[in-house]
Design a protein around this motif. Structure first.
Motif, PDB file in Angstrom:
ATOM      1  N   ASP A 182      36.540  32.994  40.379  1.00 22.52           N
ATOM      2  CA  ASP A 182      35.862  34.333  40.715  1.00 22.52           C
ATOM      3  C   ASP A 182      36.794  35.517  40.306  1.00 22.52           C
ATOM      4  OD1 ASP A 182      34.388  36.456  42.036  1.00 22.52           O
ATOM      5  OD2 ASP A 182      35.685  36.153  43.530  1.00 22.52           O
ATOM      6  N   LYS A 183      38.211  35.402  40.669  1.00 25.03           N
ATOM      7  CA  LYS A 183      39.140  36.389  40.517  1.00 25.03           C
ATOM      8  C   LYS A 183      39.424  36.767  38.958  1.00 25.03           C
ATOM      9  CE  LYS A 183      41.908  36.166  44.410  1.00 25.03           C
ATOM     10  NZ  LYS A 183      43.167  35.908  45.135  1.00 25.03           N
ATOM     11  N   ALA A 184      39.495  35.408  37.850  1.00 23.50           N
ATOM     12  CA  ALA A 184      39.565  35.519  36.578  1.00 23.50           C
ATOM     13  C   ALA A 184      38.375  36.320  35.944  1.00 23.50           C
ATOM     14  CB  ALA A 184      39.869  34.257  36.090  1.00 23.50           C
ATOM     15  N   LEU A 185      37.182  36.031  36.359  1.00 19.28           N
ATOM     16  CA  LEU A 185      35.848  36.507  35.783  1.00 19.28           C
ATOM     17  C   LEU A 185      35.978  38.205  36.210  1.00 19.28           C
ATOM     18  CD1 LEU A 185      33.402  36.370  34.343  1.00 19.28           C
ATOM     19  CD2 LEU A 185      32.246  35.601  36.544  1.00 19.28           C
ATOM     20  N   ARG A 186      36.120  38.313  37.446  1.00 22.84           N
ATOM     21  CA  ARG A 186      36.414  39.862  37.866  1.00 22.84           C
ATOM     22  C   ARG A 186      37.386  40.642  36.836  1.00 22.84           C
ATOM     23  NH1 ARG A 186      34.451  41.335  42.918  1.00 22.84           N
ATOM     24  NH2 ARG A 186      33.794  39.773  44.194  1.00 22.84           N
ATOM     25  N   LYS A 187      38.572  40.009  36.632  1.00 18.43           N
ATOM     26  CA  LYS A 187      39.438  40.610  35.824  1.00 18.43           C
ATOM     27  C   LYS A 187      39.172  40.843  34.749  1.00 18.43           C
ATOM     28  CE  LYS A 187      44.471  39.848  35.306  1.00 18.43           C
ATOM     29  NZ  LYS A 187      45.694  38.933  35.577  1.00 18.43           N
ATOM     30  N   ALA A 188      38.275  39.762  33.970  1.00 15.85           N
ATOM     31  CA  ALA A 188      37.869  39.995  32.666  1.00 15.85           C
ATOM     32  C   ALA A 188      36.773  41.081  32.605  1.00 15.85           C
ATOM     33  CB  ALA A 188      37.542  38.591  32.250  1.00 15.85           C
ATOM     34  N   LEU A 189      35.906  41.313  33.391  1.00 11.95           N
ATOM     35  CA  LEU A 189      34.715  42.026  33.122  1.00 11.95           C
ATOM     36  C   LEU A 189      35.040  43.418  33.644  1.00 11.95           C
ATOM     37  CD1 LEU A 189      31.884  39.845  34.700  1.00 11.95           C
ATOM     38  CD2 LEU A 189      32.596  40.179  32.333  1.00 11.95           C
ATOM     39  N   GLU A 190      35.844  43.451  34.506  1.00  7.41           N
ATOM     40  CA  GLU A 190      36.340  44.970  35.135  1.00  7.41           C
ATOM     41  C   GLU A 190      36.665  46.172  34.058  1.00  7.41           C
ATOM     42  OE1 GLU A 190      38.732  44.571  38.294  1.00  7.41           O
ATOM     43  OE2 GLU A 190      37.447  44.025  39.773  1.00  7.41           O
TER      44      GLU A 190
END
Length: 536
Positions: free
Chosen positions: A450-458
């Motif tokens: 979840d954190k990695a995906l957020r970091k990528a998309l933000e």
């Protein structure tokens, strides 16, 4: 008029294996309000911190019809009612109505509470009289009333009279042990109505499989309030099932309770509660079960295709359910058309698009997907099949590692992910880079992902920061397969304005989680697009 009193969030939550989160309770509250129930018993604020938090948060919901009710016992012996912490917790909820239960079986007063019969009457009177100063409505649940009446009818009725004198707005007769038969219910209610003048209600448990019929008999005899739970959840064998009681009242007995047009929401509410209970939805439930309108035998199928009335006692569409003809590919098209209409998309039931969507849904259902409680995933699927979906990002790969270095240290996880955004999105936003390759750590693999995906998309979509995951549930679909079983992951998310559910299914729990996570973020981005289009 019969008032529907739902106690899923309190009595239903006492079901073995069920534990509603705060978000679950708020979501069920909204669904029950939209269904049209009159009272929603939110919990016992004196029993646990979660229920205290619920009554704080539920004030923020804009309910259309339902009144939220707090629940408690009568005051304790030896304490002034003003000093009893349970009673004061009730007062602090600031809800319009409360329900207090008191002992109406002499055996429970003397052996359960260890007090005299007169002292028990005092507890009832003092509690009800005090609460009437603070609440618009006070309901008295006469616990174990039917067993109490069989043991000592004079005393059982006296507990009702005391509550009536104290100002109780409804005297609810409880079959707490669930062992009363229908003819006993009739006889006892007839006797009670000769003794009291206040409105009466019914709260039946299902230990003898009599809860629904006893509730309907009580209404026939004059009860104006029916208490029960969605899907019959509750202690032991459960409570009276409102998913049977409500349609029986409206469609069979012609008695006004919830608006008739709201019946079509019943199936959705039933499925939602099953999903949030993290339990399989019982397929054999009357009215709202998957098999309630399913036809397999050749004679049945042939007859139903000519006239559904030949093998169906009501129309499934009235309940929001659907007919299932096991050999027909036409089954389910109406539901797709109806759902598309809710999204502002007009479809012809005979169109190739509907057939394409239906085939896709059948394929996914065969894998274990269910979209009740995951409406956002269904909406994304529908738009994609109709060519109205938008590709916000594409996964180029992820890796999740979990490590535990010693017995004394907690395990932790690290996720690495690579995503690509479409060329047109990069062009619109003036970005040169379309790829993001990043990593993040978490206490578990799903949190890390979840954190990695957020970091990528933000980097590409700053509004992703608003999304918060409020719940995560896993259900094993084929339990007998052991460690090879496929899990279904249900995720609930919010951006502070709206809430939505997404789902993922895979033999690999991390991939199932990825599918649900990805849908959660895609849905948020679709909401942003709709908002921007509305402003143009």
């Amino acid at each position: 008029m019969v008032y529907i009193y739902d106690t899923t969030l309190r009595d239903g939550a006492q079901t073995r294996g069920v534990s509603f989160s705060l978000e679950d309770k708020l979501r069920i509250t909204q669904a029950l309000d939209e269904l049209g129930v009159h009272y929603i018993e939110g919990g016992w604020p004196g029993s646990n911190p979660k229920d205290v938090a619920y009554f704080d948060e539920v004030r923020k919901l804009k309910l259309k019809r339902a009144k939220v009710v707090a629940f408690s016992s009568t005051k304790r012996k030896g304490l002034k009612v003003e000093e009893d912490p349970n009673i004061q917790q009730l007062v602090r909820t600031d809800v319009p109505a409360v329900t207090v239960f008191g002992k109406s079986w002499d055996l429970h007063a003397t052996q359960g509470l260890g007090i005299t019969l007169e002292e028990n009457l005092e507890l009832i009177y003092q509690t009800v009289e005090y609460l009437k100063r603070y609440f618009d409505e006070v309901f008295f649940d006469a616990e174990h009333f039917f067993d109490g009446y069989k043991s000592n009818p004079e005393y059982a009725v006296k507990t009702l009279k005391v509550a009536q004198e104290a100002g109780a707005d409804c005297l609810v007769l409880c079959d707490t042990n669930g062992g009363t038969l229908w003819y006993e219910t009739e006889e006892i209610i007839d006797a009670v109505l000769k003794e009291v003048s206040s409105p009466i209600g019914i709260h039946a448990h299902n230990d003898a499989d009599m809860a629904v019929v006893n509730s309907l008999i009580a209404v026939k005899k004059g009860a104006v309030q029916v208490q029960g739970t969605i899907n019959g959840l509750g202690e032991r064998t459960g409570n009276a099932n409102l998913c049977s009681i409500i349609p029986n009242l409206v469609l069979k007995m012609g008695i006004e309770c919830i608006p008739k047009e709201n019946l079509k929401k019943l199936y959705h509410v039933s499925r939602l509660v099953s999903e949030l209970s993290n339990r399989p939805h019982p397929v054999n439930l009357p009215y709202v079960g998957e098999n309630a309108f399913a036809h397999k035998a050749g004679v049945h199928v042939s007859a139903v295709e000519k006239n559904p009335k030949l093998y169906e006692h009501v129309e499934p569409e009235l309940l929001g359910n659907k007919r299932k003809i096991m050999v027909s590919e036409l089954s389910g098209r109406s539901n797709i058309v109806s759902k598309a209409k809710e999204l502002g998309i007009e479809l012809d039931k005979k169109s190739p698009e509907v057939k394409k969507i239906l085939e896709k849904i059948k394929e996914l259902e065969a894998q274990g997907y269910h979209f009740e409680g995951a409406e956002a995933s269904f909406e994304l699927l529908l738009k994609e099949a109709l060519g109205k979906g938008k590709k916000y990002f594409e996964l180029k790969g992820f890796r999740v590692l979990t490590e535990k270095r010693s017995e004394d240290e907690e395990a932790y996880a690290e996720a690495t992910i690579k995503v690509e955004i479409p060329e047109e999105v990069a062009r619109e936003r003036g970005l040169k880079e379309r790829f993001e390759h990043t990593a993040a750590e978490g206490r578990g693999p799903v949190e890390a992902l979840d954190k990695a995906l957020r970091k990528a998309l933000e980097k590409f979509y700053p509004s992703i920061k608003e999304v918060k995951l409020t719940d995560y549930k896993v259900r094993i679909l084929n339990e007998t397969a052991g460690t090879e079983a496929s899990p279904r992951v249900l995720i609930e998310s919010t951006d502070g304005k709206r809430k939505w559910g997404t789902v993922g299914v895979s033999p690999n729990i991390i991939e199932a989680s990825w599918l649900a996570l990805a849908d959660a973020f895609k849905y948020k981005l679709s909401l942003e697009d709709e908002r921007e289009e509305g402003e143009l």
